[in-house]
Scaffold this motif. Structure first.
Motif, short mmCIF file in Angstrom:
data_model
loop_
_atom_site.label_atom_id
_atom_site.label_comp_id
_atom_site.label_asym_id
_atom_site.label_seq_id
_atom_site.Cartn_x
_atom_site.Cartn_y
_atom_site.Cartn_z
N ASP A 259 -2.20 8.81 5.21
CA ASP A 259 -1.52 7.37 5.35
C ASP A 259 -2.81 6.54 5.73
O ASP A 259 -2.55 5.30 5.53
N THR A 260 -3.98 7.18 6.18
CA THR A 260 -5.08 6.23 6.39
C THR A 260 -6.06 6.97 5.88
O THR A 260 -6.33 8.21 5.97
N ALA A 261 -7.08 6.00 5.34
CA ALA A 261 -8.34 6.72 4.80
C ALA A 261 -9.42 6.07 5.48
O ALA A 261 -9.76 4.71 5.77
N ILE A 262 -10.56 7.06 5.61
CA ILE A 262 -11.88 6.42 5.96
C ILE A 262 -12.69 6.35 4.55
O ILE A 262 -12.67 7.40 3.78
N VAL A 263 -13.26 5.42 4.43
CA VAL A 263 -14.36 5.32 3.14
C VAL A 263 -15.89 5.26 3.57
O VAL A 263 -16.09 4.46 4.52
N ALA A 264 -16.75 6.17 3.26
CA ALA A 264 -18.28 6.24 3.76
C ALA A 264 -18.95 6.79 2.68
O ALA A 264 -18.55 7.32 1.64
N ALA A 265 -20.22 6.52 2.86
CA ALA A 265 -21.28 7.29 1.95
C ALA A 265 -22.53 7.78 2.80
O ALA A 265 -22.80 7.13 3.87
N GLY A 266 -23.12 8.65 2.24
CA GLY A 266 -24.44 9.15 2.87
C GLY A 266 -24.09 10.02 3.94
O GLY A 266 -23.11 10.64 4.26
N ALA A 267 -25.02 10.19 4.91
CA ALA A 267 -25.21 11.25 5.95
C ALA A 267 -23.91 11.10 6.94
O ALA A 267 -23.53 11.67 7.44
N LEU A 306 -6.76 6.59 -3.44
CA LEU A 306 -6.29 5.92 -2.38
C LEU A 306 -4.94 5.17 -2.43
O LEU A 306 -4.36 4.54 -1.56
N ASP A 307 -4.27 5.90 -3.61
CA ASP A 307 -2.99 5.52 -3.73
C ASP A 307 -2.25 5.95 -2.81
O ASP A 307 -2.06 7.23 -2.40
N GLY A 308 -1.41 4.98 -2.08
CA GLY A 308 -0.38 5.48 -1.16
C GLY A 308 -0.73 5.56 0.26
O GLY A 308 -0.10 5.61 1.17
N VAL A 309 -2.24 5.04 0.44
CA VAL A 309 -2.68 4.93 1.68
C VAL A 309 -2.10 3.44 2.28
O VAL A 309 -2.30 2.48 1.52
N GLU A 310 -1.94 3.59 3.57
CA GLU A 310 -1.66 2.20 4.10
C GLU A 310 -2.89 1.36 4.92
O GLU A 310 -2.82 0.08 4.50
N LYS A 311 -3.79 2.16 5.15
CA LYS A 311 -4.88 1.72 5.81
C LYS A 311 -6.04 2.15 5.41
O LYS A 311 -6.20 3.28 5.24
N GLY A 337 -5.47 -7.85 -6.64
CA GLY A 337 -4.21 -8.07 -7.63
C GLY A 337 -3.17 -7.05 -7.79
O GLY A 337 -2.20 -7.24 -8.53
N LEU A 338 -3.43 -5.91 -7.22
CA LEU A 338 -2.43 -4.88 -7.31
C LEU A 338 -1.30 -5.09 -6.15
O LEU A 338 -1.49 -6.01 -5.09
N SER A 339 0.09 -4.79 -6.71
CA SER A 339 0.97 -5.20 -5.79
C SER A 339 0.93 -4.19 -4.26
O SER A 339 0.92 -2.97 -4.63
N SER A 340 1.57 -4.75 -3.20
CA SER A 340 1.37 -4.12 -1.88
C SER A 340 0.12 -3.11 -1.94
O SER A 340 0.23 -2.15 -1.62
N PRO A 341 -0.93 -3.99 -1.95
CA PRO A 341 -2.21 -3.21 -1.70
C PRO A 341 -2.29 -2.84 -0.09
O PRO A 341 -1.71 -3.28 0.72
N PRO A 342 -3.21 -1.75 0.22
CA PRO A 342 -3.21 -1.37 1.45
C PRO A 342 -4.14 -2.21 2.57
O PRO A 342 -4.53 -3.23 1.98
#
Lengths: 379, 306
Positions: A259-267, A306-311, A337-342
C-alpha cells in the motif's frame, strides 16, 4: 563464462571489450577515469581489438564517437560530471545524427565547490538531450547494461545514443562479483544504418529547413516511444540467453500487495531494499519500484506497477534547482488526470556523496522524517 | 603543371549557393578535383555549410559529414579511426573556415595535430566570420573593417599555419585562391603523405572584403604579390617558399606596395597613412622572420634567400 571481482569501472571496460566496440575515445575525469585506463591497457596488449583516440577534451571525445559511429564502427566513451556537462552540445548532436553511441557515466556532482562524489544531477540535467538513460544498482547490472544498451541503441526502430549511469565511487570504485558472460551470444556485430558510400555519396546533417526539421524531431521522439517496446524484448532475450534476470525498464521489489511504495534509482536502491525488508518484518506493506530507464520515461510501467498503492515516496539523488527532484516530477506527471491517484511525496537525498542509509527510507515511510530535502545521515 | 592534368570530374556541383565570386568555392572545387572520389569531407559550421545546399539536396558529390563548430578535427579523427578499423581506405578531410580553425576549433585542431591523426585539414581563410555576416576573427588583419571592428581591427592577425609547424606535423602549406594550380599541386602532395597535414588557403570574400565580385582572383593574387600572404610548404622540418613568394624572395620579382592591395577593398578604405605604414611594417617583419629561420637557429631551413 568467468566470474570476477570487479569495480564498476572494470565491469564497464570488460563489457566494452566483450561488446566488440571498434572505436573508443575518451578524456579522463574522476570517477570514470579507470574505465579509460582499463581499456587503454587492453588495447595496448592486444586483448581488445579497437582503436583508442585519447582526445584533448570531453567535447572532442563525444565528437570523435559521433564521427566513428557515422563511419560505421561501434563507438564508446566514458565520463562524469563536468565532462558530461562539457559534452552537452554534442549530446544533442549525437541524437539528431542518429548515432547509437553508448557512454558510461559514473555519476558525480558538478561544482563548484569541487566535489567528486556520487550525485545523479550530472546525467539528470542531460535528460532533454534525447539520450536513452539507464541507471544501475550493482556492478553486474553495469556489465549487463552496456550490452543491453547497444542492443537497444542500434535497433533499427531506435537508432539513438544511450548512457549507462552508475553512482561514482559507490559503484565505480567498489568491487563486487561480476559474471562475464560471452556477449557475442547476445549482441551481433554492428551494422551501421548510414554509411560513407563513395559510389552513392550523400551529405549528412546539412541545413534542414522548417519543412523538414520538425519531422526529424518527431521521428526522434517516436524512436523513444518505440525504444520501450524494444527494451521489453531485449530484457526478455537477455534472460533467455544468460538465465539472469536483469531488468532494463524497472524492477518491482515486493510491490505485489504494497500500500506504500518507494521509488528510487541507482545505488541508493540497495538501501531502499533493506528498508523494505525491515519494514515488512514489522508488518508494513511497502515495496520498491526501482527505475532503471529514466529516458524514455516508462509512464505506463509506472502506473501499472504502482496501481493500488496509496502512498508513494520518490527519492531523488539529484534536483532540478528551482523545482524538485526529476523523478518526483515524472512520477507525479505519470499519474496526472487519473481518478483517485495516490499521494506522492518527493525526497531529495545524497547530493554530493552524502551517505544515504536504509534508515532514511524507513523513517520517511514511518512518518518520522518529513519528505523534502533530507540531509540527515542516520546510521 | 598543365591545366589539362586537372581532372574534368566535378565534385562541387553547379547550383551551389555560394556568392558570386566566392573564393572558398573556387578553392573547394580545385581541392576536390585533387582529392578525387574516395574522399569524405568533414565540414563545421561555416559558409560551406550553407553553399553545399539544403536537405534533401546537396551540391557536393563526395560524402559529407557536417559537424558542430568546435569539433571538426575530433569528428574527423573518429571517422578516420572507424574507417581504418573496418579496412576502408579514404581521404578524411576537414574543410573549415578561419572561425572554425583559428578560434572555436583551435583546441580540437591542436589535439588532432599532436596525435598526428591521418587526416588532411584545410582551412579556407577569408579573414573573418563570413557566414554570420562579417565579424572579426583572430585571422582578421590589422585595420580591416568588420561589423564588430567598425573603425578597423586594432590587432594583427595570428598565424595558425605557423602554429601547425610548431606541432611538428609532416606537412604544412599555404595557398591562395588566386593560384589554383599551386593549390592543386599542394593538395595532391598532401594526399600522398601519411599523418596530419594542414593547408591554409587565402580565399577572398567579395561581400566581406567589399570589392566587386569579378576581382576575386586579382585580389587573391595581389595578396601574394604585395607580401601580405606568403606561399610556402613545410615538409618534414624543411620550409620552402613557393610560386610568386619564392620569386620575390629570390629577387626575381619585385614585391608590390601593399597599398595596391588595400585600395581594392572597401574594408580598408578608412585606413590612415599611419595605419597603412603599420601594415607595411607588419609585412617587413614577417618576411624578416621567415628569412631569419634560414639562419639555422630553428630546426627548419628556408632556401628562399639564395
Amino acid at each position: 563464462m568467468t566470474e570476477k571481482l570487479l569495480t564498476g569501472n572494470q565491469a564497464v571496460a570488460q563489457a566494452v571489450k566483450n561488446s566488440r566496440v571498434g572505436v573508443v575515445s575518451a578524456y579522463p575525469i574522476t570517477p570514470s577515469t579507470p574505465v579509460v585506463e582499463e581499456i587503454a591497457g587492453m588495447v595496448e596488449s592486444g586483448e581488445m581489438n579497437a582503436r583508442l583516440i585519447l582526445v584533448e577534451s570531453e567535447h572532442s571525445a563525444m565528437s570523435a564517437c559521433i564521427g566513428a559511429s557515422l563511419g560505421g564502427a561501434r563507438a564508446f566513451t566514458a565520463t562524469s560530471s563536468h565532462g558530461l556537462a562539457y559534452m552537452h552540445e554534442m549530446l544533442h548532436y549525437a541524437v539528431n545524427a542518429r548515432t547509437p553511441v553508448v557512454m558510461a557515466v559514473a555519476n558525480r556532482a558538478i561544482g563548484p565547490g569541487w566535489n567528486i562524489w556520487a550525485d545523479l544531477s550530472d546525467s539528470m540535467s542531460q535528460r532533454d538531450t534525447g539520450w536513452i538513460q539507464i541507471y544501475c544498482e550493482s556492478n553486474q547490472e553495469i556489465y549487463d547494461s552496456i550490452a543491453m544498451a547497444y542492443r537497444v541503441a542500434e535497433h533499427e526502430d531506435v537508432l539513438l545514443p544511450a548512457m549507462v549511469c552508475y553512482d561514482g565511487f559507490v559503484l565505480s570504485h567498489t568491487s563486487m562479483p561480476v559474471k562475464l558472460d560471452d556477449l557475442s551470444e547476445f549482441l551481433d556485430e554492428y551494422e551501421a544504418a548510414w554509411r560513407v558510400d563513395f559510389d552513392n555519396p550523400s551529405t549528412h546533417g546539412n541545413i534542414t529547413p522548417p519543412d523538414y526539421f520538425m519531422d526529424l524531431r518527431r521521428e526522434v521522439s517516436r524512436s523513444h516511444e518505440r525504444a520501450l517496446k524494444i527494451m521489453d524484448r531485449v530484457e526478455r532475450e537477455f534472460f533467455e540467453t544468460f538465465s539472469r534476470k536483469t531488468p532494463l525498464i524497472a524492477e518491482h521489489y515486493r510491490l505485489d500487495d504494497a500500500d506504500t511504495a518507494i521509488v528510487a534509482a541507482g545505488a541508493v536502491s540497495s538501501e531502499a531494499k533493506i528498508a523494505v525488508d525491515n519494514l515488512r518484518r514489522n508488518g508494513i506493506k511497502v515495496g520498491l519500484f526501482r527505475i532503471r530507464c529514466f529516458r524514455p520515461f516508462p509512464v505506463r510501467h509506472t502506473i501499472r506497477a504502482l496501481d493500488g498503492v496509496e502512498k508513494i515516496y520518490v527519492f531523488d539523488r539529484s534536483v532540478s534547482i528551482g523545482s524538485e527532484g526529476q523523478m518526483f516530477q515524472e512520477v507525479k506527471s505519470a499519474f496526472y488526470g487519473l481518478s483517485s491517484p495516490p499521494e506522492i511525496y518527493g525526497c531529495v537525498v545524497g547530493l554530493g556523496g552524502r551517505d544515504v542509509t536504509s534508515m532514511v527510507f524507513e523513517k520517511t515511510v514511518m512518518g518520522e522524517i518529513e519528505p523534502g530535502w533530507i540531509g540527515e545521515v542516520i546510521v | 603543371m598543365k591545366l589539362s592534368e586537372i581532372p574534368a570530374e566535378e565534385y562541387l556541383l553547379e547550383g551551389n549557393s555560394a556568392c558570386h565570386g566566392c573564393g572558398s568555392s573556387m578553392a573547394l572545387r580545385t581541392v576536390l578535383k585533387a582529392l578525387g572520389k574516395r574522399t569524405v569531407l568533414v565540414v563545421p559550421a561555416s559558409c560551406t555549410s550553407v553553399y553545399q545546399g539544403m536537405y534533401p539536396g546537396s551540391a557536393i558529390a563526395v560524402p559529407v559529414v557536417n559537424s558542430a563548430f568546435a569539433c571538426s578535427s575530433a569528428v574527423a579523427s573518429g571517422l578516420k579511426a572507424s574507417l581504418e578499423h573496418q579496412g576502408i581506405d579514404a581521404n578524411v578531410v576537414v574543410w573549415a573556415g578561419d572561425g572554425g580553425t583559428y578560434d572555436i576549433g583551435l583546441q580540437a585542431l591542436s589535439g588532432a595535430a599532436e596525435r598526428n591523426e591521418d587526416i588532411l585539414y584545410i582551412c579556407y581563410n577569408n579573414e573573418m566570420y563570413s557566414n554570420t555576416g562579417i565579424q572579426r576573427s583572430s585571422a582578421t588583419p590589422f585595420g580591416a573593417w568588420t561589423t564588430t571592428t567598425v573603425s578597423g581591427k586594432k590587432e594583427h592577425r595570428k598565424d595558425v599555419a605557423e602554429l601547425m609547424m610548431a606541432h611538428g606535423i609532416p606537412y604544412v602549406a599555404t595557398a591562395s585562391a588566386g593560384y589554383l594550380d599551386d593549390l592543386y599541386r599542394k593538395v595532391r602532395k598532401a594526399k600522398r603523405i601519411e599523418g596530419f597535414r594542414y593547408i591554409e588557403i587565402l580565399t577572398p570574400c567579395p561581400p566581406g572584403w567589399r570589392y566587386s565580385m569579378e576581382r576575386t582572383v586579382e585580389v587573391a593574387k595581389l595578396a601574394v604579390e604585395t607580401g601580405m600572404w606568403i606561399l610556402y610548404e613545410y615538409e618534414h622540418g624543411v620550409l620552402r617558399l613557393t610560386g610568386v613568394s619564392r620569386a620575390i624572395a629570390a629577387g626575381k620579382k619585385k614585391m608590390k606596395d601593399v597599398q595596391e592591395y588595400l585600395l581594392l577593398q572597401g574594408r580598408f578604405s578608412h585606413l590612415s597613412s599611419a595605419e597603412i605604414q603599420e601594415i607595411r611594417k607588419y609585412i617587413a617583419e614577417r618576411w624578416k622572420k621567415f628569412a631569419d629561420v634560414r639562419g639555422g637557429e630553428h630546426a627548419v631551413a628556408a632556401e628562399f634567400f639564395v
